[in-house]
Design a protein around this motif. Sequence first.
Motif, short mmCIF file in Angstrom:
data_model
loop_
_atom_site.label_atom_id
_atom_site.label_comp_id
_atom_site.label_asym_id
_atom_site.label_seq_id
_atom_site.Cartn_x
_atom_site.Cartn_y
_atom_site.Cartn_z
N ALA A 77 0.83 -1.21 0.00
CA ALA A 77 0.00 0.00 0.00
C ALA A 77 0.86 1.26 0.00
O ALA A 77 0.57 2.23 -0.71
N TYR A 78 1.93 1.24 0.77
CA TYR A 78 2.83 2.40 0.84
C TYR A 78 3.46 2.69 -0.52
O TYR A 78 3.54 3.84 -0.97
N GLN A 79 3.91 1.64 -1.22
CA GLN A 79 4.53 1.82 -2.53
C GLN A 79 3.52 2.29 -3.57
O GLN A 79 3.85 3.12 -4.44
N ARG A 80 2.30 1.81 -3.49
CA ARG A 80 1.26 2.29 -4.42
C ARG A 80 0.99 3.78 -4.21
O ARG A 80 0.85 4.53 -5.19
N LEU A 81 0.92 4.20 -2.98
CA LEU A 81 0.67 5.61 -2.70
C LEU A 81 1.84 6.48 -3.14
O LEU A 81 1.65 7.58 -3.68
N GLN A 82 3.07 6.02 -2.94
CA GLN A 82 4.24 6.75 -3.42
C GLN A 82 4.18 6.91 -4.93
O GLN A 82 4.45 8.00 -5.46
N SER A 83 3.84 5.85 -5.62
CA SER A 83 3.76 5.90 -7.08
C SER A 83 2.67 6.87 -7.52
O SER A 83 2.82 7.57 -8.53
#
Length: 571
Positions: free
Chosen positions: A187-193
């Motif tokens: 979830a964190y990586q999706r939000l960063q992207s």
Amino acid sequence: MAHPLTPAASPYRMTVGAAPGWLAVSVVAAIAGALTATALPGALARVVDTTLAGDPDHKALGWLLALVLSDAAAALLGTVAAATAGAAATVAVRRRLIDHLLTLGLAGPRAHPAGDIATRVTSGVPPVTGALATAVTAFVSLGTAAVAVVLLARLDWRLTATLLLTVPAVLVLMRLFMHRAGDLFAAYQRLQSGIAARLLDALAGARSIRAGGTIERDIERVLTPLPQLSDTGHALWRLQRGAAYGVGLLLPIGQLAVLTVAGFGVTAGRLTPGELLAAGGYTMLALQSFSQVDTVIGLAHARAAANRLRELLSLPDPLGQPGTLLPRPTEAGLTFEQVTVDGSTGPVLDKLDLTVPAGMSVAVVGRSGAGKSTLAQLAGRLAEPDAGRVLLAGVDLRQLDPAALRRSVAYAFERPALLGGTVGGLLRLGRPEATTAEIEAAARAAQAHRFIVRLPAGYDTALSAVRLSGGEYQRLGLARALLHACPLTVLDDATSSLDTATEVEVGRALTRLLFGRTSLVVAHRASTAARADFVAWLHAGQVRALAPHAELWTDPQYRALFQAGSPTEDA
């Protein structure tokens, strides 16, 4: 040529193949370090017991010193080897990703925004390429723990029994952490992207944002996911803190319990003082494999990142495997058969049929959104039709070897990308063997030589050091296309930024140099269309008319295409 990738392509396999020698060294160093670590407590026990007995064993002392030095050397070698292997793997995985994404052409950006792709390729690769060394360390640590448990049992089975009482609780804690951390990292990586994608969109439209006075609103739009990103990050920290506290509490309790039992063993005469120290060392080795919270976090992060990389690697390669090797002819007819391209609101091209005879030039005109640039992209397989087929020299583009296709089609775009390092490198892109004389001839034909020689270092001027106008950009793109001298040349609105006088000069040069070659020209100026042998008038996704410019000029609706002026960007 791009490396063919399959949906099963694994970033982990790429990591292994990038630097197998250094990876093997890191594995050997980790095993050597584990062996020395398990031998140290026994050697220390021997030195202590013989010293306390008044008969120091100097050989045992030398052996202990050798083990300490060997352990340090193994740790140093392992660190260097793992770092080198990780760096090589990072380069290899990024290269394969970029290679694959560039091969996809428009398919990649359609499936994933540019900001999302950039985040995956930059921050998503290192956790994956470092995971193998981390996993090796973890597995060796588990093996070390198993050996330490056995050696502890040889001292006194009661010590091993006491130690094992703490293991189930630690395993349950780690299992819960891995399960929850994986979802949070994803979830964190999706939000960063998401933030990166919004930011790149805003930067691309910076002029429009400033002109529209919407800076504050767009800042808010870019940062919309930030609160959720913060919440997810804090959730990760809380989870990590809980795991660290839990492990940090359980492990000392286990170590204290073992040492307490060992102390009673010394009192009862079952153990010597040296063996008490050895029991403490074995206990630390056994519990060390359960104390690596950071290792578990790294593996959870790597698993989430690897899944996101697999999504990119699983995107099918539209060029597929090598097909027919097309001989490089001097002429190559271009044919569109029942070509359909679907758009978001309906077909951009709808069962379109068009033939560009070998050695002839066809200008493509139409209102904005008529599909002119889409047709140009299809000609060199920069995009794929949803139905129908495109043929070059009678061969379906899907059956052509990708390298042969690139040698057969030259492109010049409205806004060419500045690639190649220097001005000369930009012109040589795709044809590195071109001579200086050939480069200058192409630049002269595109009316670019005069402004190039005025640059600080001429053709060797770094692209980062030049500020060019839109027309100068286009002349460089035209020069590059002319240098390739391909059987098919596609000009996608490649002269739209030229002033009238320069456009006339460039137009004459193009007419002369492209004579006898097949060319497809997206045109927004009447003068550009007039130089072509035929004009393909696109309307409603099909060819409304195919005739010389002079013949079509009698139609008021055709004249209106140029009199009204149409945007240079279209579908």
